[in-house]
Motif scaffolding. Structure first.
Motif, mmCIF file in Angstrom:
data_model
loop_
_atom_site.group_PDB
_atom_site.id
_atom_site.type_symbol
_atom_site.label_atom_id
_atom_site.label_comp_id
_atom_site.label_asym_id
_atom_site.label_seq_id
_atom_site.Cartn_x
_atom_site.Cartn_y
_atom_site.Cartn_z
ATOM 1 N N ASN A 1 -42.177 18.548 30.160
ATOM 2 C CA ASN A 1 -43.236 19.518 29.890
ATOM 3 C C ASN A 1 -43.284 19.938 28.425
ATOM 4 N N ILE A 2 -42.167 19.954 27.758
ATOM 5 C CA ILE A 2 -42.147 20.227 26.318
ATOM 6 C C ILE A 2 -42.643 19.007 25.553
ATOM 7 N N HIS A 3 -42.124 17.854 25.925
ATOM 8 C CA HIS A 3 -42.429 16.603 25.218
ATOM 9 C C HIS A 3 -43.934 16.331 25.148
ATOM 10 N N ILE A 4 -44.622 16.462 26.263
ATOM 11 C CA ILE A 4 -46.047 16.100 26.278
ATOM 12 C C ILE A 4 -46.912 17.043 25.451
ATOM 13 N N THR A 5 -46.352 18.162 25.018
ATOM 14 C CA THR A 5 -47.125 19.079 24.168
ATOM 15 C C THR A 5 -46.883 18.850 22.677
ATOM 16 N N VAL A 6 -45.859 18.066 22.338
ATOM 17 C CA VAL A 6 -45.532 17.863 20.917
ATOM 18 C C VAL A 6 -45.563 16.404 20.473
ATOM 19 N N CYS A 7 -45.515 15.467 21.381
ATOM 20 C CA CYS A 7 -45.527 14.039 21.034
ATOM 21 C C CYS A 7 -46.956 13.636 20.638
ATOM 22 N N ALA A 8 -47.101 12.982 19.503
ATOM 23 C CA ALA A 8 -48.423 12.589 19.008
ATOM 24 C C ALA A 8 -49.171 11.716 20.011
ATOM 25 N N ARG A 9 -48.484 10.793 20.644
ATOM 26 C CA ARG A 9 -49.148 9.928 21.635
ATOM 27 C C ARG A 9 -49.498 10.701 22.895
ATOM 28 N N CYS A 10 -48.568 11.490 23.370
ATOM 29 C CA CYS A 10 -48.766 12.180 24.645
ATOM 30 C C CYS A 10 -49.850 13.242 24.579
ATOM 31 N N THR A 11 -49.993 13.902 23.434
ATOM 32 C CA THR A 11 -51.036 14.931 23.321
ATOM 33 C C THR A 11 -52.430 14.312 23.377
ATOM 34 N N HIS A 12 -52.528 13.019 23.147
ATOM 35 C CA HIS A 12 -53.806 12.296 23.246
ATOM 36 C C HIS A 12 -53.912 11.513 24.556
ATOM 37 N N ARG A 13 -53.036 11.835 25.480
ATOM 38 C CA ARG A 13 -53.010 11.226 26.820
ATOM 39 C C ARG A 13 -52.741 9.720 26.798
ATOM 40 N N ASP A 14 -52.081 9.261 25.739
ATOM 41 C CA ASP A 14 -51.626 7.873 25.657
ATOM 42 C C ASP A 14 -50.103 7.939 25.797
ATOM 43 N N TYR A 15 -49.641 8.229 27.005
ATOM 44 C CA TYR A 15 -48.247 8.607 27.258
ATOM 45 C C TYR A 15 -47.252 7.547 26.787
ATOM 46 N N CYS A 16 -46.254 7.990 26.044
ATOM 47 C CA CYS A 16 -45.230 7.104 25.481
ATOM 48 C C CYS A 16 -44.165 6.770 26.532
ATOM 49 N N LEU A 17 -43.295 5.839 26.187
ATOM 50 C CA LEU A 17 -42.235 5.417 27.108
ATOM 51 C C LEU A 17 -41.282 6.560 27.448
ATOM 52 N N ASP A 18 -40.994 7.423 26.479
ATOM 53 C CA ASP A 18 -40.109 8.561 26.751
ATOM 54 C C ASP A 18 -40.709 9.471 27.820
ATOM 55 N N SER A 19 -41.992 9.800 27.676
ATOM 56 C CA SER A 19 -42.618 10.698 28.653
ATOM 57 C C SER A 19 -42.678 10.052 30.032
ATOM 58 N N LYS A 20 -42.948 8.771 30.082
ATOM 59 C CA LYS A 20 -43.004 8.076 31.376
ATOM 60 C C LYS A 20 -41.643 8.092 32.064
ATOM 61 N N ALA A 21 -40.584 7.863 31.291
ATOM 62 C CA ALA A 21 -39.233 7.869 31.865
ATOM 63 C C ALA A 21 -38.847 9.259 32.348
ATOM 64 N N LEU A 22 -39.157 10.278 31.553
ATOM 65 C CA LEU A 22 -38.856 11.657 31.944
ATOM 66 C C LEU A 22 -39.643 12.052 33.196
ATOM 67 N N TYR A 23 -40.905 11.635 33.263
ATOM 68 C CA TYR A 23 -41.736 11.955 34.422
ATOM 69 C C TYR A 23 -41.164 11.325 35.695
ATOM 70 N N GLU A 24 -40.793 10.060 35.609
ATOM 71 C CA GLU A 24 -40.236 9.367 36.776
ATOM 72 C C GLU A 24 -38.948 10.031 37.262
ATOM 73 N N LEU A 25 -38.154 10.540 36.344
ATOM 74 C CA LEU A 25 -36.907 11.199 36.725
ATOM 75 C C LEU A 25 -37.164 12.603 37.281
ATOM 76 N N GLY A 26 -38.052 13.332 36.664
ATOM 77 C CA GLY A 26 -38.300 14.714 37.068
ATOM 78 C C GLY A 26 -39.231 14.902 38.246
ATOM 79 N N PHE A 27 -40.105 13.926 38.435
ATOM 80 C CA PHE A 27 -41.106 14.027 39.503
ATOM 81 C C PHE A 27 -41.080 12.759 40.355
ATOM 82 N N PRO A 28 -39.981 12.527 41.077
ATOM 83 C CA PRO A 28 -39.873 11.272 41.841
ATOM 84 C C PRO A 28 -40.919 11.212 42.947
ATOM 85 N N GLN A 29 -41.348 10.027 43.243
ATOM 86 C CA GLN A 29 -42.379 9.811 44.282
ATOM 87 C C GLN A 29 -41.805 9.944 45.665
#
Length: 101
Positions: A73-101
């Motif tokens: 939640n912090i990362h997606i507000t400060v990462c240049a790619r993520c703030t433009h909704r072009d999610y980076c590999l770091d955000s994808k990995a964090l999302y998969e770990l924090g919000f498992p399906q």
């Protein structure tokens, strides 16, 4: 590890090693809550009592998921790619770990 692979637990900050009880520092207990540890966070290097120490923090699954959500939640507000909704590999990995399906 192949290019483009991110291991999310390595992205999570841990409490200061110098402030941790021995069981949390040794990896026997979760670095955040002190419960039995089940997940590796990756090796870290910290200064403890004036000496450089390599240690391997571990976490329980609830704390691991909570911290991944928090960092995501912090990362997606400060990462240049993520703030433009072009999610980076770091955000994808964090999302998969924090919000498992």
């Amino acid at each position: 590890m192949h290019p483009g692979f991110v291991r999310a637990p390595e992205l999570l900050p841990t409490p200061k090693a110098a402030d941790l009880p021995a069981e949390r520092l040794s990896g026997k207990r979760c670095v955040w809550c002190g419960r039995a540890a089940t997940d590796d966070l990756s090796a870290r290097v910290s200064v403890v009592k004036g000496e450089l120490l390599r240690w391997e923090p571990r976490s329980c699954l609830p704390c691991l998921r909570r911290e991944a959500k928090r960092v995501y939640n912090i990362h997606i507000t400060v990462c240049a790619r993520c703030t433009h909704r072009d999610y980076c590999l770091d955000s994808k990995a964090l999302y998969e770990l924090g919000f498992p399906q």
